[in-house]
Design a protein around this motif. Structure first.
Motif, PDB file in Angstrom:
ATOM      1  N   SER A  23      -6.487 -27.899 -38.572  1.00 46.51           N
ATOM      2  CA  SER A  23      -6.324 -27.364 -39.930  1.00 46.51           C
ATOM      3  C   SER A  23      -7.488 -26.455 -40.278  1.00 46.51           C
ATOM      4  N   GLY A  24      -7.338 -25.739 -41.383  1.00 45.42           N
ATOM      5  CA  GLY A  24      -8.448 -24.947 -41.911  1.00 45.42           C
ATOM      6  C   GLY A  24      -9.560 -25.873 -42.379  1.00 45.42           C
ATOM      7  N   THR A  25      -9.160 -26.992 -42.958  1.00 38.47           N
ATOM      8  CA  THR A  25     -10.117 -28.010 -43.388  1.00 38.47           C
ATOM      9  C   THR A  25     -11.002 -28.424 -42.223  1.00 38.47           C
ATOM     10  N   THR A  28     -13.431 -26.927 -48.966  1.00 36.94           N
ATOM     11  CA  THR A  28     -14.712 -26.222 -48.846  1.00 36.94           C
ATOM     12  C   THR A  28     -15.841 -27.188 -49.202  1.00 36.94           C
ATOM     13  N   VAL A  86     -15.802 -17.683 -50.266  1.00 34.11           N
ATOM     14  CA  VAL A  86     -14.363 -17.930 -50.120  1.00 34.11           C
ATOM     15  C   VAL A  86     -13.650 -16.615 -50.429  1.00 34.11           C
ATOM     16  N   ALA A 120      -9.671 -19.008 -45.021  1.00 28.08           N
ATOM     17  CA  ALA A 120      -8.380 -19.695 -44.923  1.00 28.08           C
ATOM     18  C   ALA A 120      -7.252 -18.799 -45.430  1.00 28.08           C
ATOM     19  N   GLN A 121      -7.550 -18.040 -46.495  1.00 29.16           N
ATOM     20  CA  GLN A 121      -6.535 -17.150 -47.077  1.00 29.16           C
ATOM     21  C   GLN A 121      -6.698 -15.718 -46.589  1.00 29.16           C
ATOM     22  N   SER A 169      -6.771 -20.682 -41.861  1.00 33.23           N
ATOM     23  CA  SER A 169      -5.772 -21.734 -42.033  1.00 33.23           C
ATOM     24  C   SER A 169      -4.381 -21.203 -41.696  1.00 33.23           C
ATOM     25  N   HIS A 188      -1.713 -23.280 -42.500  1.00 32.80           N
ATOM     26  CA  HIS A 188      -0.879 -24.191 -43.282  1.00 32.80           C
ATOM     27  C   HIS A 188       0.375 -23.443 -43.765  1.00 32.80           C
ATOM     28  N   GLY A 203      -2.574 -26.275 -39.304  1.00 31.83           N
ATOM     29  CA  GLY A 203      -3.336 -25.629 -38.228  1.00 31.83           C
ATOM     30  C   GLY A 203      -4.414 -24.743 -38.790  1.00 31.83           C
ATOM     31  N   TYR A 205      -6.676 -23.326 -58.806  1.00 31.82           N
ATOM     32  CA  TYR A 205      -7.663 -24.400 -58.772  1.00 31.82           C
ATOM     33  C   TYR A 205      -8.105 -24.918 -60.135  1.00 31.82           C
TER      34      TYR A 205
HETATM   35  C1  LIG Z   1      -5.744 -23.523 -47.461  1.00 30.80           C
HETATM   36  C2  LIG Z   1      -7.202 -23.522 -47.705  1.00 30.80           C
HETATM   37  C3  LIG Z   1      -8.068 -24.386 -47.031  1.00 30.80           C
HETATM   38  C4  LIG Z   1      -7.587 -25.525 -46.158  1.00 30.80           C
HETATM   39  O1  LIG Z   1      -6.772 -25.165 -45.124  1.00 30.80           O
HETATM   40  P1  LIG Z   1      -5.800 -26.286 -44.463  1.00 30.80           P
HETATM   41  O2  LIG Z   1      -5.322 -25.620 -43.239  1.00 30.80           O
HETATM   42  O3  LIG Z   1      -4.737 -26.561 -45.460  1.00 30.80           O
HETATM   43  O4  LIG Z   1      -6.634 -27.470 -44.186  1.00 30.80           O
HETATM   44  C5  LIG Z   1      -9.428 -24.262 -47.245  1.00 30.80           C
HETATM   45  N1  LIG Z   1      -9.921 -23.344 -48.083  1.00 30.80           N
HETATM   46  C6  LIG Z   1      -9.125 -22.496 -48.775  1.00 30.80           C
HETATM   47  C7  LIG Z   1      -9.731 -21.483 -49.671  1.00 30.80           C
HETATM   48  C8  LIG Z   1      -7.743 -22.565 -48.608  1.00 30.80           C
HETATM   49  O5  LIG Z   1      -6.955 -21.749 -49.311  1.00 30.80           O
END
Ligand SMILES: *Cc1c(COP(=O)(O)O)cnc(C)c1O
Length: 388
Positions: A62-64, A92, A134, A162-163, A184, A186, A196, A328
């Motif tokens: 994942s991105g996480t 984050t 971010v 991630a984005q 990410s 997702h 992923g 958020y």
């Molecule tokens: C989606 C997202 C994540 C987490 O990604 P995952 O793949 O869902 O774990 C982290 N940071 C930001 C800014 C995101 O938008």
């Protein structure tokens, strides 16, 4: 009302999937090799390094988890601080805490809703070790200024991209500009594998250690390459490798990137045109893509005049069968941060105002021009009618 409910619903998001993904998954199933770091995963990693001009890319679950790896690689100690915007996803901040350090929330800019470089500077102390810009909505943070501050104060820069997959800042792909970056894949992102992500870095040393962290703290990757004759526990790690099944889906998605990008960009432009008059009459503010940025059009948002109007717009769009949503809740005002980080008295007025007035509209390749027109027209009616 009756006529409206007969119109088809327009969901907020829908991943863009076709037969090719199904065929790719079937092929992996047939191969019998489902776990990660296999032929397909490596091929996708090569593809990512080539497409986005990254030196090293490691697929993650994942991105996480890519963010967690990036934080583990900093060898943070208790008392160390990492600065991040309050206006971000929880991952984050979780990544910082899980690595043993303290998140310090900073303000965002009105223009792009990313780290405010001036506020970042004010929050640096002798304990600050890193900053996580971010890239919100597919638009880059002000990387030149952030990198300048980071260099002067010897901070690591970890991009939460991630984005930001396939988006650029001054010609460079997001995620490849700082010391490391996280992508990410997702379902909610532009290119999906279900769950992923990827960890990116320009450093050979970080990439080597990341491989070990990703493989439960073992040097199994070195073993598979024939560099050692047994593998063993060499560092603290976890299980962050993406399955071949999901890597196969991602491979197809990345091949579709031009089509996906083109459609998202078109929808963004349509919204900008259709909502232009509302922006002119100051009923809403449209998103800004600065000259230095090439967006991947991940999110289309507008900023309304106040929170009451925004919440009412979400409810009324929903009544019309349109999925629109807020984003958020600022992390500094979340129950967990207030309880464990003592952020009750922290004031981030821009963050609070943006979070209270931001409205996200549907944007994805399957959305038709008619859908976009219907969303824009519904919003126009809501914002120009006398009674909310
Ligand atoms: C989606 C997202 C994540 C987490 O990604 P995952 O793949 O869902 O774990 C982290 N940071 C930001 C800014 C995101 O938008």
């Amino acid at each position: 009302m009756d006529r409206k409910t007969r119109l088809k619903n327009i969901p907020f998001n829908r991943p863009f999937l076709g037969q090719a993904e199904a065929a790719a998954v079937k092929k992996v199933l047939g191969s019998g090799k489902l776990s990660g770091d296999g032929v397909i995963g490596r091929e996708v990693e090569r593809k990512i390094t080539k497409l986005f001009r990254a030196k090293h890319a490691l697929l993650t679950t994942s991105g996480t988890h890519a963010l967690e790896m990036a934080m583990m690689l900093l060898d943070l100690r208790a008392g160390d601080e990492v600065i991040l915007p309050s206006f971000t996803f929880v991952s984050t901040a979780n990544a910082i805490i899980r690595a043993g350090a303290k998140p310090v929330f900073c303000e965002i800019t009105e223009e792009t809703l990313t780290v405010d470089p001036e506020d970042l500077g004010r929050r640096i102390t002798s304990r600050t070790r890193a900053v996580i810009p971010v890239h919100y909505a597919g638009v880059s943070a002000e990387m030149d200024r952030i990198l300048g501050t980071a260099k002067a104060c010897r901070l690591a820069v970890v991009e939460d991209a991630a984005q930001g997959v396939n988006a650029k800042y001054k010609g460079r792909y997001l995620g490849t500009i700082g010391d490391s970056g996280a992508y990410s894949f997702h379902d909610t992102k532009n290119y999906v594998s279900g769950e992923g992500g990827a960890f990116l870095t320009g450093s050979e040393e970080l990439a080597r250690r990341a491989e070990i962290i990703r493989e439960k703290g073992t040097n199994r990757a070195n073993f598979l390459r024939g560099e050692v004759d047994k593998y063993t526990w060499v560092d603290l790690g976890s299980s962050y490798i993406l399955s071949e099944l999901l890597a196969a889906i991602l491979s197809v998605q990345l091949e579709m990137r031009h089509e996906i990008q083109k459609r998202r960009s078109h929808i963004h432009r349509l919204y900008m045109d259709l909502l232009g008059p509302l922006a002119k009459s100051e009923r809403l503010r449209l998103p800004v893509v600065p000259k230095s940025c090439e967006s991947n059009y991940h999110i289309f948002y507008v900023l309304l005049r106040n929170e009451r109007e925004r919440n009412s717009a979400i409810a009324r769009l929903k009544e019309s069968g349109i999925g629109a949503t807020f984003h958020y809740i600022p992390l500094h005002s979340s129950p967990y941060a207030r309880r464990t980080l003592g952020t009750r008295d922290l004031e981030l007025p821009v963050t609070d105002r943006i979070a209270g007035t931001l409205l996200r509209l549907p944007i994805y390749p399957d959305l038709t021009d008619n859908d976009v027109a219907r969303v824009a027209e519904s919003l126009r009616k809501i914002l120009t009618s006398r009674e909310p």
